[in-house]
Design a protein around this motif. Sequence first.
Motif, PDB file in Angstrom:
ATOM      1  N   SER A  51      27.070  25.440 -12.932  1.00  0.00           N
ATOM      2  CA  SER A  51      26.528  25.639 -14.242  1.00  0.00           C
ATOM      3  C   SER A  51      26.393  27.126 -14.520  1.00  0.00           C
ATOM      4  O   SER A  51      26.893  27.943 -13.854  1.00  0.00           O
ATOM      5  N   GLY A  52      25.660  26.698 -14.207  1.00  0.00           N
ATOM      6  CA  GLY A  52      25.038  27.836 -14.138  1.00  0.00           C
ATOM      7  C   GLY A  52      23.708  27.108 -14.113  1.00  0.00           C
ATOM      8  O   GLY A  52      23.147  26.205 -14.297  1.00  0.00           O
ATOM      9  N   HIS A  97      20.380  28.937 -15.716  1.00  0.00           N
ATOM     10  CA  HIS A  97      21.494  28.123 -15.226  1.00  0.00           C
ATOM     11  C   HIS A  97      21.017  27.053 -14.238  1.00  0.00           C
ATOM     12  O   HIS A  97      19.844  26.976 -13.877  1.00  0.00           O
ATOM     13  N   ILE A 140      27.261  31.862  -9.123  1.00  0.00           N
ATOM     14  CA  ILE A 140      27.478  31.553 -10.528  1.00  0.00           C
ATOM     15  C   ILE A 140      27.512  32.815 -11.374  1.00  0.00           C
ATOM     16  O   ILE A 140      26.859  33.808 -11.049  1.00  0.00           O
ATOM     17  N   ALA A 159      28.483  30.834 -17.570  1.00  0.00           N
ATOM     18  CA  ALA A 159      27.772  29.580 -17.794  1.00  0.00           C
ATOM     19  C   ALA A 159      27.308  29.439 -19.228  1.00  0.00           C
ATOM     20  O   ALA A 159      27.315  28.347 -19.794  1.00  0.00           O
ATOM     21  N   THR A 207      28.820  19.396 -16.926  1.00  0.00           N
ATOM     22  CA  THR A 207      28.978  20.798 -17.296  1.00  0.00           C
ATOM     23  C   THR A 207      29.310  20.985 -18.766  1.00  0.00           C
ATOM     24  O   THR A 207      28.735  21.847 -19.435  1.00  0.00           O
TER      25      THR A 207
END
Length: 313
Positions: free
Chosen positions: A7-8, A46, A54, A59, A270
């Motif tokens: 993702s973050g 995230h 990340i 993200a 996501t």
Amino acid sequence: MQRLARSGFALPLVGAIVAATLIATVPAASAAPARGDGHRVTVMVHGFDREADISCSGAWNSAKNLLNANGWGDVVTFGYYNKATNCDLRLQGTTDTRIQEVGRQFAWTVYYLYSSKDVAIDVVTHSMGGLVAKAAIEGVNRYGVGKPPPDLSGLMVDPNNLGATVWPRDWPPFLYIEDMVTFATPHLGIGSAVVTACALTHEQCSDMRPGSGFISWLGKQPLSQMGTDYTFLASRHDDTVSADSATNKRTAHHWALYGSNADGGTLSHTSIRNTSTGDWQASYGGQFSDEGEGSYPAPLLRMMDGLYDQQAH
């Protein structure tokens, strides 16, 4: 699951506070600011990343660009891994840094930069980031409220290494977080075999198991000292977080559970935090929202609604 789903925020206000890389503050704090529906400072947090590398900008690029294009000038990213990149604020933690401790660090960061200056913020999160932000509020409510504001006037903080800051050992006395929008956050934990295996080697995965000490400690929708309005956004097609967990069993102030769009497209764990277009079908409702099922704004458009003029509890 994409690395337990990989993702973050421009930074005008923080930029004014952060001279180069070091910043200082003075103790403030009086009455909580009044609710001010509109374009607040927005902090984005995230989610879990197994490799802890990340990119905050990666993200949140879609969400940040949309907010900036629609009048949100102060959008700030918060990262919590030592290998995270392109974050405006960063705690150099690891996947073994317990979520409650990340939440405590986030609480002090928000207090130091904003709440102690009587500035209310909004928060947008993805996946585990929602647990971090909620933990900040829950910890303050349990352990900080009623304590006198600390004198942080001599404190020096490096925004790229927040963990090096000698914060007080406990929690801030208050936080001002007006709205929070969570994308695919496991409010009730994640019961998959992937997370069970991940929990053997990563403490954050252990914290995210259903019924863990952390999940049991965390409130459903803990309210900051100005009240906090929650919007939980989820997808029926998320292969990481269940619909019940992502909507907290549909107990949020506002929740939406996305199905497919007019072209048959769906939202993954996501993509839900990156999608601003499409004609979507969803179930929706909440304590302060009408319930229904049918055509619904794309997730990032619903995010803007959640940040702008929601009904506070």
